[in-house]
Scaffold this active site. Sequence first.
Site, PDB file in Angstrom:
ATOM      1  N   PHE A 133     -11.143  -7.295  14.410  1.00 56.58           N
ATOM      2  CA  PHE A 133     -10.113  -7.761  13.485  1.00 56.58           C
ATOM      3  C   PHE A 133      -9.820  -6.674  12.447  1.00 56.58           C
ATOM      4  O   PHE A 133     -10.722  -6.156  11.817  1.00 56.58           O
ATOM      5  CB  PHE A 133     -10.581  -9.052  12.792  1.00 56.58           C
ATOM      6  CG  PHE A 133      -9.586  -9.546  11.779  1.00 56.58           C
ATOM      7  CD1 PHE A 133      -8.314  -9.954  12.175  1.00 56.58           C
ATOM      8  CD2 PHE A 133      -9.911  -9.586  10.422  1.00 56.58           C
ATOM      9  CE1 PHE A 133      -7.390 -10.392  11.232  1.00 56.58           C
ATOM     10  CE2 PHE A 133      -8.984 -10.017   9.486  1.00 56.58           C
ATOM     11  CZ  PHE A 133      -7.723 -10.430   9.888  1.00 56.58           C
ATOM     12  N   GLN A 134      -8.569  -6.357  12.291  1.00 56.09           N
ATOM     13  CA  GLN A 134      -8.094  -5.324  11.360  1.00 56.09           C
ATOM     14  C   GLN A 134      -8.710  -3.946  11.608  1.00 56.09           C
ATOM     15  O   GLN A 134      -8.976  -3.204  10.678  1.00 56.09           O
ATOM     16  CB  GLN A 134      -8.284  -5.769   9.907  1.00 56.09           C
ATOM     17  CG  GLN A 134      -7.450  -7.010   9.616  1.00 56.09           C
ATOM     18  CD  GLN A 134      -7.275  -7.297   8.137  1.00 56.09           C
ATOM     19  OE1 GLN A 134      -8.173  -7.035   7.342  1.00 56.09           O
ATOM     20  NE2 GLN A 134      -6.128  -7.845   7.768  1.00 56.09           N
ATOM     21  N   GLU A 145       0.807  -1.221   0.000  1.00 56.46           N
ATOM     22  CA  GLU A 145       0.000   0.000   0.000  1.00 56.46           C
ATOM     23  C   GLU A 145       0.843   1.276   0.000  1.00 56.46           C
ATOM     24  O   GLU A 145       0.420   2.301  -0.513  1.00 56.46           O
ATOM     25  CB  GLU A 145      -0.964   0.014   1.194  1.00 56.46           C
ATOM     26  CG  GLU A 145      -2.105  -1.006   1.083  1.00 56.46           C
ATOM     27  CD  GLU A 145      -1.734  -2.370   1.629  1.00 56.46           C
ATOM     28  OE1 GLU A 145      -0.535  -2.597   1.933  1.00 56.46           O
ATOM     29  OE2 GLU A 145      -2.632  -3.223   1.753  1.00 56.46           O
ATOM     30  N   LYS A 205     -17.381  -0.808   6.841  1.00 52.99           N
ATOM     31  CA  LYS A 205     -17.876  -1.817   5.906  1.00 52.99           C
ATOM     32  C   LYS A 205     -19.398  -1.850   5.805  1.00 52.99           C
ATOM     33  O   LYS A 205     -19.947  -2.060   4.718  1.00 52.99           O
ATOM     34  CB  LYS A 205     -17.344  -3.189   6.321  1.00 52.99           C
ATOM     35  CG  LYS A 205     -17.913  -4.318   5.468  1.00 52.99           C
ATOM     36  CD  LYS A 205     -16.984  -5.492   5.306  1.00 52.99           C
ATOM     37  CE  LYS A 205     -17.656  -6.497   4.372  1.00 52.99           C
ATOM     38  NZ  LYS A 205     -16.720  -7.457   3.810  1.00 52.99           N
ATOM     39  N   MET A 253      24.562   8.634   1.584  1.00 53.54           N
ATOM     40  CA  MET A 253      24.358   9.902   2.275  1.00 53.54           C
ATOM     41  C   MET A 253      24.645   9.763   3.775  1.00 53.54           C
ATOM     42  O   MET A 253      25.199  10.662   4.405  1.00 53.54           O
ATOM     43  CB  MET A 253      22.932  10.405   2.042  1.00 53.54           C
ATOM     44  CG  MET A 253      22.701  11.809   2.541  1.00 53.54           C
ATOM     45  SD  MET A 253      23.847  12.998   1.829  1.00 53.54           S
ATOM     46  CE  MET A 253      22.881  13.641   0.482  1.00 53.54           C
TER      47      MET A 253
HETATM   48  C1  LIG Z   1      12.641   5.555   4.875  1.00 48.52           C
HETATM   49  C2  LIG Z   1      13.940   6.209   5.186  1.00 48.52           C
HETATM   50  N1  LIG Z   1      14.784   5.656   6.090  1.00 48.52           N
HETATM   51  C3  LIG Z   1      15.975   6.245   6.356  1.00 48.52           C
HETATM   52  C4  LIG Z   1      16.337   7.413   5.739  1.00 48.52           C
HETATM   53  C5  LIG Z   1      17.674   8.081   6.066  1.00 48.52           C
HETATM   54  N2  LIG Z   1      18.533   8.090   4.861  1.00 48.52           N
HETATM   55  C6  LIG Z   1      18.664   9.180   4.083  1.00 48.52           C
HETATM   56  S1  LIG Z   1      19.645   8.917   2.745  1.00 48.52           S
HETATM   57  C7  LIG Z   1      19.954   7.343   3.219  1.00 48.52           C
HETATM   58  C8  LIG Z   1      20.837   6.448   2.383  1.00 48.52           C
HETATM   59  C9  LIG Z   1      20.287   6.148   1.058  1.00 48.52           C
HETATM   60  O1  LIG Z   1      21.047   5.148   0.441  1.00 48.52           O
HETATM   61  P1  LIG Z   1      20.945   4.871  -1.099  1.00 48.52           P
HETATM   62  O2  LIG Z   1      19.526   4.750  -1.497  1.00 48.52           O
HETATM   63  O3  LIG Z   1      21.838   3.761  -1.464  1.00 48.52           O
HETATM   64  O4  LIG Z   1      21.436   6.249  -1.732  1.00 48.52           O
HETATM   65  P2  LIG Z   1      22.903   6.894  -1.761  1.00 48.52           P
HETATM   66  O5  LIG Z   1      22.957   7.934  -0.707  1.00 48.52           O
HETATM   67  O6  LIG Z   1      23.887   5.799  -1.553  1.00 48.52           O
HETATM   68  O7  LIG Z   1      22.989   7.495  -3.132  1.00 48.52           O
HETATM   69  C10 LIG Z   1      19.296   7.045   4.416  1.00 48.52           C
HETATM   70  C11 LIG Z   1      19.374   5.756   5.107  1.00 48.52           C
HETATM   71  C12 LIG Z   1      15.403   7.965   4.831  1.00 48.52           C
HETATM   72  N3  LIG Z   1      15.643   9.119   4.196  1.00 48.52           N
HETATM   73  N4  LIG Z   1      14.248   7.344   4.552  1.00 48.52           N
END
Ligand SMILES: Cc1ncc(C[n+]2csc(CCOP(=O)(O)OP(=O)(O)O)c2C)c(N)n1
Lengths: 165, 585
Positions: free
Chosen positions: B126-127, B64, B176, B493
């Site tokens: 439920f749900q 979803e 529902k 990042m």
């Molecule tokens: C759902 C979620 N969890 C954690 C983060 C924190 N976060 C920001 S960038 C990143 C790394 C992303 O890795 P990747 O997709 O491999 O991209 P890269 O930076 O390596 O290009 C994380 C964990 C986020 N933005 N969103």
Amino acid sequence: MRRILAILLENEPGSLSRIVGLFSQRAFNIESLTVAPTEDASLSRITIATSGDDRVLEQIVKQVNKLIDVIKITDLTERSHIERELLLIKVLAMNEKSRTEVKRITDIFRGSIVDIGKQIYTVQLTGNAEKLNAFIETMGNETEIIESVRSGCVGIARGEKALRV
Amino acid sequence: MNFLGTIKGKHMTTNSFTGAEMVVKALAAMKIKYIFGYPGGTVLDIYDAIFQQSEFEHILVRHEQAATHMADGYSRATGEVGVVLATSGPGATNCITGIATAYMDSIPMVVLSGQVPTNLIGDDAFQETDIVGCSRPVVKHSFNCRSVEDIPNTISKAFYIAKSGRPGPVVVELPKDILMPHNKGEFHIETDVQLRSYNPTEKGHPKQIRKAVKAISSAKKLVVYSGGGIVLADAAELLTELVETLNAPCTNTLMGLGGLSGTHKNFIGMLGMHGSVEANKAMANADVILALGARFDDRVTNNVKKFCPNATIIHVDIDPTSISKTINAHIPVVGLIDIVLQQLLDELIETDYQIDQKANDSWWQQINQWRAVNSVGYTQGEGKIKPQRVIEAMYKITNGEAYVCSDVGQHQMFAAQYYPFAKPRQWINSGGLGTMGFGLPAAMGVKLAFPDSHVICITGDGSIQMNIQELSTCSQYNLPVVIISLNNRSLGMVRQWQDMIYGGRHASSYMESLPDFVKLAESYGHVGMQINHLEELDDKLTEAFNIKNRLVFVDVLVDELEHVYPMQIRLGAIDDMWVRKGEKA
Ligand SMILES: Cc1ncc(C[n+]2csc(CCOP(=O)(O)OP(=O)(O)O)c2C)c(N)n1
Ligand SMILES: [Mg+2]
């Protein structure tokens, strides 16, 4: 600074929770909150006592206004207004001396004794927060406070100004 | 799709409908083309009614969350309201991230959620989850629908609220029992919605417009700072006209890219954390800042206490709460951005505005000096492929005309920096919430709307795995997006911050045991491709874009040590930046 906000909003399920949620979500302070339907049952009126500097207050007013259910909000403390709160308080009145004291303090504050038990008097008092505070303090010096409940303040602007649809 | 049938004439003789039929009729009245969803117990009546009509198509996702992002991407590309259908409980809670993503970026969305029958609400049935309660902090508004007759107008109100004023997501909860066949009612729908408690301002206050133009006219160092509001209001042409009339430098936020073309001579780049030095310097040194549909987000301002101390700030926004929230506005203007832009242009003509040529020349001279640092730059060299180089190749091959849907991380910033967007709605990313997993489903939504355009999902080895299951949806509906994964074998990042701020300690920022993405793509019936050498980059990417009718997953192994520069220095002013490692602006 302490402020009193009056809010007119749709009397719909969830509209109160949106207000309360907004305050907690954005870390705004709620000192007291009262709510009831108005003479037009499709509307509710909320009074919130809050505090914050001008910037916080501006955000509170704008954020509340942004809620879809909210029709109007006004800061009553901006101009002259009437503020009232109801206090119900149970105090120990064991002997003649304490009964007289309770009666005397109640009279001075223009409250009324609304219930009498064997050892306990219940007193009702209306006024602004300051008056209620002073009353509770004075009473506490004279006898033991068993229980108290405050309604939270309600308010209305003086004069011509009105909060309506 | 072969499962679509029609119910033509079935109920035409009477005006009595079940709640589920009303949902479908109301959605048809809203003229939707697609609904994104996933079935479950409480919404099976709606699914049954959708099955028997042909006015709009249901797209079955695999999770979803992806339905919400797909609806979101569809909306960002088209401007229409994105529509989602989910069952109660887990179906609804799976939508929360997508709703929050849409909320933070002001995307119009309507989420229909099932609920347990009215008589069971509150019993931990439920749900059962209180989805209105769960979503409350991240919706523009929500409705508990409690009777059959209420359904049509609740839906029409939800659409109106979602798309008017500052757009946002609206949740409608449907128990529902009001959807089931035994419960029928009359269908009436009011498409011209009026709400006494909700009347968004449209025109800017004339006095404020006059004040704004006065400030603009006396400015010697004016900067136009424009955001996502320009994109949402389709006001790019007016913005361009204004910028040209004033010959002002213009910077776009991450959300506003494409508002002014990335190749326009007055464009000075993105601003903020990974913005260009010239954009951030121009802001810091401006005497008047004209903020248009932007919200002084902390990723723009850096330390608010040091923010542009000498500037008079004119802030135009549809949402009064955005004004003076983080940065005090000297001249606030509340109104729809396209209308206010027109008002500003009219007032400039009215007051016989003339550019102060001398001041304008010396301001541009100063800006060009900052520009000369070439802060958004990199060196490729002989070795590993630089991620920036991939974006540049992508730009060339697609003629700068692709829809680029991004995930979150370094790759997102590289795409924002190295793909100059010519038009609004071309750049689609989760700016406010920063939701990893957004990219692929968003790209799918865009591809559905524009099947003949290049639609790219730019992603990373981390993000792509957050909604990888949607490769299956792509097979089912033939959505040939091009996935370009800048695979740096790490949460880049995160690792960059650990390198710069946490003494190089890489706590959980490695992606150990990555899958073979080529085989993974192939197992879903798509084309998988890996690019490992610089020499093959351009040819293989071209090949990927030439495959028209199949999804191509391009796994590009890039230099894992690359950092995103420039970068603001924490707690500093807007223009305190690292331009390269150890080198300050
Ligand atoms: C759902 C979620 N969890 C954690 C983060 C924190 N976060 C920001 S960038 C990143 C790394 C992303 O890795 P990747 O997709 O491999 O991209 P890269 O930076 O390596 O290009 C994380 C964990 C986020 N933005 N969103
Ligand atoms: Mg990565």
